[in-house]
Design a protein around this motif. Structure first.
Motif, PDB file in Angstrom:
ATOM      1  N   GLU A   1       0.812  -1.214   0.000  1.00  0.00           N
ATOM      2  CA  GLU A   1       0.000   0.000   0.000  1.00  0.00           C
ATOM      3  C   GLU A   1       0.850   1.270   0.000  1.00  0.00           C
ATOM      4  O   GLU A   1       0.366   2.336  -0.361  1.00  0.00           O
ATOM      5  CB  GLU A   1      -0.956   0.002   1.200  1.00  0.00           C
ATOM      6  CG  GLU A   1      -2.037  -1.060   1.116  1.00  0.00           C
ATOM      7  CD  GLU A   1      -1.531  -2.469   1.441  1.00  0.00           C
ATOM      8  OE1 GLU A   1      -2.270  -3.419   1.175  1.00  0.00           O
ATOM      9  OE2 GLU A   1      -0.398  -2.610   1.962  1.00  0.00           O
TER      10      GLU A   1
ATOM     11  N   ASP B   1      -5.908   2.337   1.808  1.00  0.00           N
ATOM     12  CA  ASP B   1      -4.460   2.150   1.880  1.00  0.00           C
ATOM     13  C   ASP B   1      -3.899   2.654   3.205  1.00  0.00           C
ATOM     14  O   ASP B   1      -3.061   1.998   3.825  1.00  0.00           O
ATOM     15  CB  ASP B   1      -3.749   2.879   0.729  1.00  0.00           C
ATOM     16  CG  ASP B   1      -3.897   2.174  -0.609  1.00  0.00           C
ATOM     17  OD1 ASP B   1      -4.241   0.974  -0.622  1.00  0.00           O
ATOM     18  OD2 ASP B   1      -3.670   2.832  -1.642  1.00  0.00           O
TER      19      ASP B   1
ATOM     20  N   THR C   1       0.736   2.436  -3.502  1.00  0.00           N
ATOM     21  CA  THR C   1      -0.539   2.775  -4.134  1.00  0.00           C
ATOM     22  C   THR C   1      -1.282   3.919  -3.446  1.00  0.00           C
ATOM     23  O   THR C   1      -2.210   4.467  -4.028  1.00  0.00           O
ATOM     24  CB  THR C   1      -1.467   1.531  -4.168  1.00  0.00           C
ATOM     25  OG1 THR C   1      -1.654   1.046  -2.836  1.00  0.00           O
ATOM     26  CG2 THR C   1      -0.871   0.443  -5.041  1.00  0.00           C
ATOM     27  N   THR C   2      -0.891   4.276  -2.249  1.00  0.00           N
ATOM     28  CA  THR C   2      -1.591   5.329  -1.526  1.00  0.00           C
ATOM     29  C   THR C   2      -1.478   6.663  -2.262  1.00  0.00           C
ATOM     30  O   THR C   2      -0.457   6.966  -2.866  1.00  0.00           O
ATOM     31  CB  THR C   2      -1.072   5.453  -0.070  1.00  0.00           C
ATOM     32  OG1 THR C   2      -1.846   6.447   0.599  1.00  0.00           O
ATOM     33  CG2 THR C   2       0.395   5.821  -0.006  1.00  0.00           C
TER      34      THR C   2
END
Length: 189
Positions: A143, A169, A146-147
């Motif tokens: 995460e 996330d 991807t955050t």
């Protein structure tokens, strides 16, 4: 005998830092045999709404197995109430009460370039003086890649743009940070 605990110590005015603290506590408590103790620090503002959380004592700090420290970002550093609270911990520093305990940091801010990473780094300074072992968020945590509103390898963060909710996330990162802290504390006990 009571289970060892992680002190999740935070200050929150808008509520997002308190929410992150809750998710970190969930991560801590996902580890059997260790508890989370949520505590806040008193406000320095007379007009603030009283907190729903118990104010931390230095005994809470001294007796913890590890620490998660959170504050909203104020000009790239921790909020004044949190800094003031740490300035009262000289006896614990002189005694070495916190040496070799694991710790992590977390923050939230309402502006995109409000200084989240600077705040996380500045919160580490008193912890280093006390001898804590600092833990960040490793890049193996998916995460972190991807955050879009928080994260960082220095610790969990949240950008509260227009009162947006803490993202999935960020929740996963906060729980993972709490779990990592609890596991590390257990290994060091």
């Amino acid at each position: 005998m009571a289970d060892p605990y992680i002190l999740v110590l935070f200050y929150s005015r808008g509520g997002k830092t308190a929410e992150l603290a809750q998710f970190i506590a969930e991560g801590v408590e996902s580890v059997a045999g260790i508890d989370a103790r949520l505590r806040t620090v008193p406000s320095l503002h007379q007009n603030d709404v009283p907190s729903d959380y118990v104010a931390a004592s230095t005994n809470d700090l001294r007796d913890c197995a590890g620490l998660a420290l959170g504050s909203p970002t104020r000009f790239g550093t921790m909020a004044a109430p949190m800094k003031h609270w740490w300035e009262q911990t000289t006896p614990e520093w002189l005694n070495g009460d916190l040496v070799n305990k694991p710790a992590c940091v977390f923050t939230s801010t309402t502006t995109l370039h409000g200084g989240q990473e600077a705040t996380l780094l500045s919160m580490m300074v008193p912890l280093l003086h006390h001898g804590f072992i600092l833990l960040g968020t490793p890049y193996t945590q998916a995460e972190l890649h991807t955050t879009r509103s928080g994260g960082t390898p220095y610790g969990v963060s949240h950008w509260d743009q227009d009162q947006q909710a803490i993202s999935r996330d960020e929740i996963v990162l906060a729980r993972a940070q709490g779990k990592r802290l609890a596991l590390t504390a257990q290994r060091l006990l």
